[in-house]
Design an enzyme around this catalytic site. Structure first.
Site, PDB file in Angstrom:
ATOM      1  N   CYS A 119     -65.547 -33.544  -6.167  1.00 25.71           N
ATOM      2  CA  CYS A 119     -65.112 -32.839  -7.378  1.00 25.71           C
ATOM      3  C   CYS A 119     -64.725 -33.771  -8.521  1.00 25.71           C
ATOM      4  O   CYS A 119     -64.629 -33.345  -9.668  1.00 25.71           O
ATOM      5  CB  CYS A 119     -63.936 -31.918  -7.046  1.00 25.71           C
ATOM      6  N   HIS A 259     -59.414 -29.318 -12.752  1.00 30.76           N
ATOM      7  CA  HIS A 259     -60.460 -28.896 -11.816  1.00 30.76           C
ATOM      8  C   HIS A 259     -60.134 -27.489 -11.332  1.00 30.76           C
ATOM      9  O   HIS A 259     -58.990 -27.187 -10.988  1.00 30.76           O
ATOM     10  CB  HIS A 259     -60.508 -29.879 -10.633  1.00 30.76           C
ATOM     11  N   ASN A 289     -65.015 -22.299  -7.321  1.00 38.94           N
ATOM     12  CA  ASN A 289     -64.944 -23.762  -7.358  1.00 38.94           C
ATOM     13  C   ASN A 289     -66.374 -24.310  -7.375  1.00 38.94           C
ATOM     14  O   ASN A 289     -67.097 -24.187  -6.392  1.00 38.94           O
ATOM     15  CB  ASN A 289     -64.183 -24.252  -6.120  1.00 38.94           C
TER      16      ASN A 289
HETATM   17  N1  ACO Z   1     -59.911 -13.707   3.764  1.00 35.97           N
HETATM   18  C1  ACO Z   1     -58.876 -13.265   4.506  1.00 35.97           C
HETATM   19  N2  ACO Z   1     -58.099 -14.063   5.231  1.00 35.97           N
HETATM   20  C2  ACO Z   1     -58.374 -15.373   5.207  1.00 35.97           C
HETATM   21  C3  ACO Z   1     -59.431 -15.916   4.460  1.00 35.97           C
HETATM   22  C4  ACO Z   1     -60.221 -15.012   3.727  1.00 35.97           C
HETATM   23  N3  ACO Z   1     -61.257 -15.423   2.963  1.00 35.97           N
HETATM   24  N4  ACO Z   1     -59.443 -17.252   4.636  1.00 35.97           N
HETATM   25  C5  ACO Z   1     -58.438 -17.542   5.457  1.00 35.97           C
HETATM   26  N5  ACO Z   1     -57.808 -16.420   5.810  1.00 35.97           N
HETATM   27  C6  ACO Z   1     -56.659 -16.277   6.714  1.00 35.97           C
HETATM   28  C7  ACO Z   1     -56.568 -17.395   7.715  1.00 35.97           C
HETATM   29  O1  ACO Z   1     -57.398 -17.157   8.814  1.00 35.97           O
HETATM   30  C8  ACO Z   1     -55.095 -17.364   8.071  1.00 35.97           C
HETATM   31  O2  ACO Z   1     -54.897 -16.323   8.975  1.00 35.97           O
HETATM   32  P1  ACO Z   1     -53.967 -16.549  10.267  1.00 35.97           P
HETATM   33  O3  ACO Z   1     -52.597 -16.861   9.703  1.00 35.97           O
HETATM   34  O4  ACO Z   1     -54.051 -15.263  10.991  1.00 35.97           O
HETATM   35  O5  ACO Z   1     -54.565 -17.714  11.000  1.00 35.97           O
HETATM   36  C9  ACO Z   1     -54.429 -16.958   6.746  1.00 35.97           C
HETATM   37  O6  ACO Z   1     -55.458 -16.345   5.948  1.00 35.97           O
HETATM   38  C10 ACO Z   1     -53.839 -18.107   6.005  1.00 35.97           C
HETATM   39  O7  ACO Z   1     -54.813 -19.157   5.951  1.00 35.97           O
HETATM   40  P2  ACO Z   1     -54.548 -20.459   5.151  1.00 35.97           P
HETATM   41  O8  ACO Z   1     -55.722 -21.376   5.313  1.00 35.97           O
HETATM   42  O9  ACO Z   1     -53.188 -20.983   5.477  1.00 35.97           O
HETATM   43  O10 ACO Z   1     -54.545 -19.870   3.658  1.00 35.97           O
HETATM   44  P3  ACO Z   1     -54.103 -20.573   2.334  1.00 35.97           P
HETATM   45  O11 ACO Z   1     -53.045 -19.796   1.708  1.00 35.97           O
HETATM   46  O12 ACO Z   1     -53.881 -22.047   2.530  1.00 35.97           O
HETATM   47  O13 ACO Z   1     -55.394 -20.390   1.436  1.00 35.97           O
HETATM   48  C11 ACO Z   1     -57.237 -21.703   0.689  1.00 35.97           C
HETATM   49  C12 ACO Z   1     -56.618 -20.961   1.839  1.00 35.97           C
HETATM   50  C13 ACO Z   1     -57.546 -20.702  -0.419  1.00 35.97           C
HETATM   51  C14 ACO Z   1     -58.529 -22.346   1.176  1.00 35.97           C
HETATM   52  C15 ACO Z   1     -56.256 -22.770   0.171  1.00 35.97           C
HETATM   53  O14 ACO Z   1     -55.753 -23.509   1.246  1.00 35.97           O
HETATM   54  C16 ACO Z   1     -56.898 -23.704  -0.804  1.00 35.97           C
HETATM   55  O15 ACO Z   1     -57.289 -23.334  -1.895  1.00 35.97           O
HETATM   56  N6  ACO Z   1     -56.955 -24.992  -0.444  1.00 35.97           N
HETATM   57  C17 ACO Z   1     -57.476 -25.996  -1.336  1.00 35.97           C
HETATM   58  C18 ACO Z   1     -58.954 -25.970  -1.284  1.00 35.97           C
HETATM   59  C19 ACO Z   1     -59.456 -26.878  -2.353  1.00 35.97           C
HETATM   60  O16 ACO Z   1     -58.856 -27.025  -3.380  1.00 35.97           O
HETATM   61  N7  ACO Z   1     -60.588 -27.486  -2.147  1.00 35.97           N
HETATM   62  C20 ACO Z   1     -61.025 -28.346  -3.216  1.00 35.97           C
HETATM   63  C21 ACO Z   1     -61.944 -29.278  -2.853  1.00 35.97           C
HETATM   64  S1  ACO Z   1     -63.492 -28.525  -2.636  1.00 35.97           S
HETATM   65  C22 ACO Z   1     -64.626 -29.774  -2.860  1.00 35.97           C
HETATM   66  O17 ACO Z   1     -64.290 -30.905  -2.959  1.00 35.97           O
HETATM   67  C23 ACO Z   1     -66.093 -29.343  -2.891  1.00 35.97           C
END
Ligand code: ACO
Length: 332
Positions: A119, A259, A289
């Site tokens: 990114c 970003h 993203n």
């Molecule tokens: N729909 C419903 N539930 C979901 C989904 C979904 N799409 N995805 C995950 N969950 C669930 C999980 O299974 C988990 O359930 P559980 O507690 O029963 O196990 C719960 O939601 C919480 O999951 P987390 O992963 O803790 O959710 P979080 O609040 O952290 O959100 C997310 C996830 C959106 C991916 C977040 O962590 C995030 O944005 N992280 C940063 C990602 C990023 O910025 N990447 C950038 C780089 S990308 C690149 O370089 C190409």
């Protein structure tokens, strides 16, 4: 880590962007995996993303964005001394997407190469372009961030497939003869965090010719929670370092373009750096993203909407797989 702190020598003279033409909404995703519009909107801020049609490749998006940026700058492809493309989803392993783009544009005076910095690739490219112009090695450089992330997204994995879109953003960087231009750049990386965000299939570690490898090895994998924690800290550090190098404070910035990875990361940064929503460019709701394409796409949209005007001071900051991070301050 590289840093600089200087008067402008290079400036962004033109911008452009292109996105996939197939819109994938949260409601479409509800029919594909166990998710909901409510969860995706609340946890990420994303409502829809633009994906390419089958047969459209990264260099096609680059070409569209580049032609707009060249027209905007009033320059032609023959003026380009370098083409730099930040991408982790190039058309092929080699040659570089920048080389393929050179042919599509007819930019035969240019040297070409790709950057793999996830990114942060576009800002890494901006940093290199600034250095090349500053050193006198080049006058005009095309810098692009482009991804077809749909080509390595696992649409059975709800933790990742709701996040990503396809797109390209371009900037023509050329010599400045006034106070417009790049005031500071900052880049860094920490390879110890590589295991948090990666795609390990298809390289020398897990060659594509090994038919025993599972499909997942060829898709993007991420520990979202851990990435999130590092992202907030790293983005803050990157933004503040670029401001410090430019000798200005957040209140001097007309537009902050972070970003577009997650609205919660953007909001957390905005709060800490005291940026109100009217001074932040946000388009994650419409594009998701798009990795390295997100900042140049948002910059071009901000200019088209009149939210960034000639003379405005812009701060950009990104982080991504590697981990890498990068930031810059420039006067349009
Ligand atoms: N729909 C419903 N539930 C979901 C989904 C979904 N799409 N995805 C995950 N969950 C669930 C999980 O299974 C988990 O359930 P559980 O507690 O029963 O196990 C719960 O939601 C919480 O999951 P987390 O992963 O803790 O959710 P979080 O609040 O952290 O959100 C997310 C996830 C959106 C991916 C977040 O962590 C995030 O944005 N992280 C940063 C990602 C990023 O910025 N990447 C950038 C780089 S990308 C690149 O370089 C190409």
């Amino acid at each position: 880590m590289t840093d600089n702190n200087h008067r402008p020598v290079a400036r962004i003279a033109g911008t452009g962007h292109a996105s996939g033409t197939r819109v994938l909404t949260n409601f479409d995703l509800e029919r594909m995996v166990d998710t909901s519009d409510e969860w995706i909107t609340a946890r990420t801020g994303i409502k829809e993303r633009h994906l390419v049609e089958n047969g459209t490749v990264t260099s096609d998006l680059c070409s569209d964005a580049a032609k707009q940026a060249l027209a905007d700058a009033g320059l032609s492809a023959e003026n380009l001394d370098y083409i730099i493309v930040g991408t982790v989803t190039g058309d092929m392993k080699f040659p570089s997407t920048a080389s393929i783009l050179q042919s599509k544009l007819g930019a035969y005076n240019a040297s070409t190469f790709d950057i793999s910095a996830a990114c942060s690739g576009f800002i890494y490219g901006l940093d290199i372009a600034d250095s090349l112009i500053r050193s006198g090695r080049a006058e005009t450089i095309l810098v692009i961030g482009a991804e077809v992330l749909s080509s390595m997204t696992n649409y059975q994995d709800r933790k990742t497939c709701v996040l990503f879109g396809d797109g390209a953003g371009a900037a023509v960087v050329t010599r400045s003869d006034d106070d417009r231009g790049i005031l500071s750049t900052h880049t860094g990386s920490n390879g110890d965090l590589a295991h948090l965000l990666y795609c390990d299939g298809g390289g020398s570690l897990k060659p594509a010719m090994n038919r025993d490898l599972p499909f997942e090895d060829f898709t993007l994998r991420m520990n979202g929670n851990e990435v999130f924690k590092h992202a907030v800290r790293i983005m803050d550090h990157a933004a503040l370092t670029a401001l410090e190098k430019a000798g200005i404070s957040p209140s001097d910035v007309d537009m902050f373009i972070p970003h577009q990875a997650n609205i919660r990361i953007i909001d957390a940064m905005a709060k800490r750096l005291s940026f109100s929503r009217d001074r932040i460019m946000i388009n994650i709701d419409r594009y998701g993203n798009t990795s390295t394409a997100s900042i140049p796409t948002a910059l071009n949209e901000a200019r088209l909407a009149g939210r960034v005007r000639e003379g405005d001071v812009v701060l950009v900051a990104a982080f991504g797989g590697g981990f890498t991070w990068a930031s810059a301050v420039f006067r349009m």
